[in-house]
Write an enzyme that holds these catalytic residues in place. Sequence first.
Site, PDB file in Angstrom:
ATOM      1  CG  ASN A  41      95.230  80.192 -55.568  1.00 20.62           C
ATOM      2  OD1 ASN A  41      95.666  79.097 -55.231  1.00 20.62           O
ATOM      3  ND2 ASN A  41      95.779  80.899 -56.532  1.00 20.62           N
ATOM      4  CB  ILE A  42      88.954  78.679 -56.411  1.00 17.76           C
ATOM      5  CG1 ILE A  42      89.245  77.551 -55.421  1.00 17.76           C
ATOM      6  CG2 ILE A  42      88.061  78.191 -57.548  1.00 17.76           C
ATOM      7  CD1 ILE A  42      88.032  76.978 -54.706  1.00 17.76           C
ATOM      8  CB  CYS A  52      92.659  84.785 -51.619  1.00 20.02           C
ATOM      9  SG  CYS A  52      93.042  86.258 -52.561  1.00 20.02           S
ATOM     10  CD  GLU A  54      95.554  84.232 -48.116  1.00 20.68           C
ATOM     11  OE1 GLU A  54      94.990  83.868 -49.170  1.00 20.68           O
ATOM     12  OE2 GLU A  54      96.636  84.826 -48.108  1.00 20.68           O
ATOM     13  CB  CYS A  85      95.092  90.299 -51.291  1.00 17.06           C
ATOM     14  SG  CYS A  85      93.379  89.812 -50.975  1.00 17.06           S
ATOM     15  CB  CYS A  88      92.611  87.958 -47.557  1.00 15.16           C
ATOM     16  SG  CYS A  88      91.942  86.968 -48.908  1.00 15.16           S
TER      17      CYS A  88
HETATM   18  N1  THU Z   1      96.303  84.756 -53.894  1.00 12.66           N
HETATM   19  C1  THU Z   1      95.934  84.065 -52.784  1.00 12.66           C
HETATM   20  O1  THU Z   1      95.255  83.029 -52.877  1.00 12.66           O
HETATM   21  N2  THU Z   1      96.332  84.530 -51.587  1.00 12.66           N
HETATM   22  C2  THU Z   1      97.168  85.591 -51.400  1.00 12.66           C
HETATM   23  O2  THU Z   1      97.536  85.887 -50.286  1.00 12.66           O
HETATM   24  C3  THU Z   1      97.618  86.372 -52.554  1.00 12.66           C
HETATM   25  C4  THU Z   1      97.046  85.996 -53.852  1.00 12.66           C
HETATM   26  C5  THU Z   1      95.948  84.207 -55.205  1.00 12.66           C
HETATM   27  C6  THU Z   1      94.899  84.945 -55.975  1.00 12.66           C
HETATM   28  C7  THU Z   1      95.246  84.536 -57.385  1.00 12.66           C
HETATM   29  O3  THU Z   1      94.616  83.297 -57.674  1.00 12.66           O
HETATM   30  C8  THU Z   1      96.745  84.314 -57.380  1.00 12.66           C
HETATM   31  O4  THU Z   1      97.101  84.187 -56.027  1.00 12.66           O
HETATM   32  C9  THU Z   1      97.540  85.422 -58.012  1.00 12.66           C
HETATM   33  O5  THU Z   1      97.207  86.650 -57.478  1.00 12.66           O
END
Ligand code: THU
Length: 128
Positions: A41-42, A52, A54, A85, A88
Amino acid sequence: MDPELIAKAAAARENAVAPYSGFKVGAALETKDGRVYAGCNIENVSYGLTVCAERVALWKALSEGAREFRQIVTVTDAPRVTPPCGACRQLLWEYCGDILVGLHSLRGLDEEHRLAELLPHPFDRFQL
Ligand code: THU
């Protein structure tokens, strides 16, 4: 769950840019012919532009020409596994179809689902 995919997602997670939430996520997306694209995630100060793990893995794969996928594994260190989420799920459905979704927490938790379980009654091109 494939330990190699868990390891690749865990390694990608180390690169997470998550200064706002502190919640690091890694993902490893495997193609049908065995290639693996990893992502983390960035986050962004606007919050809304955060991407995210994914989606980073998916964009990397698509941009490298990959089109057929078998599974995605995500890794966090949360007390529960972290399902993708809604946004995604929609994108994974569009580009990967009903893939296997492996959810792993470094605290020793594992869950596996088909994407169709996580996104029942999807909106997709068949509705057009
Ligand atoms: N996030 C993801 O990268 N993937 C997920 O499946 C759920 C949420 C990240 C987004 C954000 O940077 C952090 O998690 C908190 O929501």
